[in-house]
Design an enzyme around this catalytic site. Structure first.
Site, mmCIF file in Angstrom:
data_model
loop_
_atom_site.group_PDB
_atom_site.id
_atom_site.type_symbol
_atom_site.label_atom_id
_atom_site.label_comp_id
_atom_site.label_asym_id
_atom_site.label_seq_id
_atom_site.Cartn_x
_atom_site.Cartn_y
_atom_site.Cartn_z
ATOM 1 N N ARG A 182 -19.831 -41.737 -14.839
ATOM 2 C CA ARG A 182 -20.527 -41.123 -13.702
ATOM 3 C C ARG A 182 -21.973 -40.910 -14.108
ATOM 4 O O ARG A 182 -22.351 -39.852 -14.574
ATOM 5 C CB ARG A 182 -19.883 -39.787 -13.317
ATOM 6 C CG ARG A 182 -20.430 -39.206 -12.019
ATOM 7 C CD ARG A 182 -20.097 -37.739 -11.884
ATOM 8 N NE ARG A 182 -20.670 -36.934 -12.956
ATOM 9 C CZ ARG A 182 -21.932 -36.521 -12.997
ATOM 10 N NH1 ARG A 182 -22.778 -36.861 -12.037
ATOM 11 N NH2 ARG A 182 -22.359 -35.778 -14.000
ATOM 12 N N LYS A 205 -31.553 -39.320 -23.334
ATOM 13 C CA LYS A 205 -31.292 -37.899 -23.604
ATOM 14 C C LYS A 205 -31.756 -37.523 -25.010
ATOM 15 O O LYS A 205 -32.365 -36.465 -25.215
ATOM 16 C CB LYS A 205 -29.797 -37.607 -23.463
ATOM 17 C CG LYS A 205 -29.311 -37.506 -22.038
ATOM 18 C CD LYS A 205 -29.622 -36.142 -21.431
ATOM 19 C CE LYS A 205 -29.033 -36.024 -20.036
ATOM 20 N NZ LYS A 205 -29.249 -34.706 -19.430
#
Length: 545
Positions: free
Chosen positions: A150, A168
């Site tokens: 997702r 990230k």
């Protein structure tokens, strides 16, 4: 001056992105390391190199082109990459991460230049430990891992989701100064159900459908246990798993290992920071508010759980805190008669008549805050905002879905439809809005205010585990750093231009909590902020001889 002894020479050194200095080698380094003739015969400063990078970026037509250029720079010269990003974070964070990262992930297999991080296939079960040992760094301190289930609001992207762990971990360094050497992005490849990618000849992942939950969790179990052996001081950051898996995997490991899920806890932390500042503007407290979520997946549930923990901290009983939170998903209001709810959704399914009308729920439940984590662009319609404005003097509108086209409403819409009454923030950055003689500053509820700071605290303290309290403390610390004059203009979050200083102060407060909870594996310092600053990475070339 930072010194390191170079064990590589000549072309091999130039191909090492960590040590490479490109045109910045000194004459003594060129002579000693066999670089004479392999680089231009001129020693440039980092400032001059940065000027060239800016010039080249100015020739790129789109942010995706700039993203590709910067990733290439990272592959060539890590120090100069971080020097660039950290020179102007407000400009570059949206390029190396959200919203540009969404487009980069959609096209990941097509813009791929070379591998970064590790790709661990479910086909390798039984051999995970030995595969982890292939990574060249012994002291890995963070693994950011996804299965691509997702990605943002884009759904199942499979291997294309690898852009997220890469991005990230860049934010760990660029936003909070966590040294990049011990950061490992990872993709656990368990297939994809995305038909487009299964047919795409340039797709980089397994060409098979996702396995059963039991098979997937068995694979993840082996991975998590192998990490404890190979990288014993490592924290595992779970990222962009499907909502059900995200919640269950976090629960599976959190009390035993050093793990957290940014979609569950980081999203909750940054939203809580916005809620805290919204109450400052209104002159209320969190426990005075009533909350209605649009979306009840991992992000919404994680946010609700952390919010309730904060309310308990303010003296409420957990049941009373949960009673102030209502949730609405694709099948309508979560209420006690529904039979389609996951175990983690049930605490928010209260006794109420079934309803599929979000506006009607606003009129009946009279929430003071609505939180959009639906990934449905435009879901906060004019009727929604007007309904919120009818039952609130200052309605709080948090449209958190991203990328930009998935935002539940724009700030212009929120301010106009509420006649300037709304307190607004989004999951993406929007420019200032001028309405009726006022200038509003819509804040960005972006996780990068939270997880890199928590990461720095974990890194510096070598924390044994990660607790929700750390994210609550981070939320408070971030909220406290918004100047009052900007808060009055509706800005709920600190300016991104000074994000490193914001996160250092946030990390210091989280680190204090780590020590207070007895979770640190190092001695407690006398000056917590100085302790954090001593660990901060600086994008400066090292002297090699």
């Amino acid at each position: 001056m930072n010194y390191v002894i170079a064990t590589k020479r000549g072309v091999e050194l130039l191909h090492d992105s960590v040590l490479n200095k490109s045109t910045a080698y000194t004459e003594s380094e060129r002579q000693a390391l066999g670089l004479v003739g392999l680089v231009p015969d001129k020693t440039e400063s980092e400032d001059l190199q940065l000027k060239r990078v800016m010039l080249q970026l100015s020739h790129k037509a789109t942010d995706l082109d700039r993203y590709i250029y910067l990733v290439s720079l990272l592959d060539h010269d890590e120090t100069l990459f971080y020097r660039t990003i950290m020179s102007d974070p407000a400009r570059f964070l949206p390029i190396v991460y959200d919203p540009t990262i969404g487009e980069a992930c959609l096209k990941f297999g097509h813009i791929f230049r070379g591998p970064r991080g590790m790709y661990l296939s479910i086909k390798r079960r039984g051999h995970v430990k030995e595969i982890l040992q292939n990574w060249p760094v012994d002291d890995v301190r963070f693994i950011c891992v996804t299965d691509g289930g997702r990605i943002l609001g884009l759904g199942d992207l499979g291997a294309n989701g690898m852009g997220i762990p890469i991005g990230k971990l860049q934010l760990y360094t660029a936003a909070a100064g966590v040294p990049p050497h011990g950061l490992l992005p990872m993709y656990l490849d368990a297939g994809t159900n995305n038909e487009q990618y299964l047919r795409d000849p340039l797709y980089l992942g397994l060409r098979e459908r996702r396995p059963s939950t039991n098979e997937l969790f068995s694979f993840v179990d082996e991975f998590v246990e192998a990490v404890q052996e190979v990288f014993p001081q490592c924290c595992i950051h779970f990222e962009d798993w499907t909502g059900r898996d995200a919640v269950h995997l976090l629960k599976r490991y959190r009390d035993k290992y050093c793990v957290y899920n940014d979609d569950v806890q980081g999203t909750a932390g940054i939203t809580l920071a916005g809620m805290i500042n919204a109450t400052k503007l209104k002159g209320t407290k969190l426990k005075d508010e009533r909350y209605l979520f649009l979306g009840a997946g991992s992000a919404g549930i994680g946010l609700a759980d952390l919010l309730c923990s904060a309310l308990v901290e303010q003296g409420m009983a957990l049941k009373d805190a949960q009673a102030r939170v209502h949730m609405f998903d694709v099948n309508g209001l979560l209420e006690s008669s529904r039979q389609d709810l996951y175990d983690f959704q049930k605490p928010y399914a209260h006794h109420h008549a079934p309803s599929r009308d979000f506006v009607a729920c606003i009129k009946e439940l009279r929430p003071t805050t609505i939180i959009g984590v639906s990934t449905i662009g435009g879901a906060f319609t004019k009727d929604v905002i007007e309904a919120m404005s009818a039952v609130n003097e200052r309605p709080v509108i948090l449209a958190l879905s991203n990328p930009t086209e998935h935002a539940e409403c724009t700030p212009e819409q929120a301010y106009a439809w509420s006649k300037g009454k709304a307190i607004y923030a989004a999951g993406v950055q929007f420019p200032p809005v001028h309405y009726n003689g006022q200038t509003f500053l819509p804040g960005q509820a972006n996780n990068f205010y939270i997880f890199p700071a928590v990461g720095m605290a974990i890194y510096a303290t070598v924390a044994k585990r990660v607790t929700d309290d750390m994210f609550i403390e981070a939320a408070k610390a971030v909220a406290d750093q918004v100047p009052s004059d900007l808060l009055k203009q509706g800005l709920l979050y600190p300016l991104q231009s000074d994000i490193l200083e914001t996160e250092i102060k946030t990390a210091a407060r989280v680190a204090k909590l780590v020590f207070d909870q007895g979770l640190a594996r190092v001695d407690r310092p006398t000056d917590m902020e100085a302790f954090i600053r001593a660990h901060v990475y600086k994008p400066e070339y090292k002297t090699l001889v």
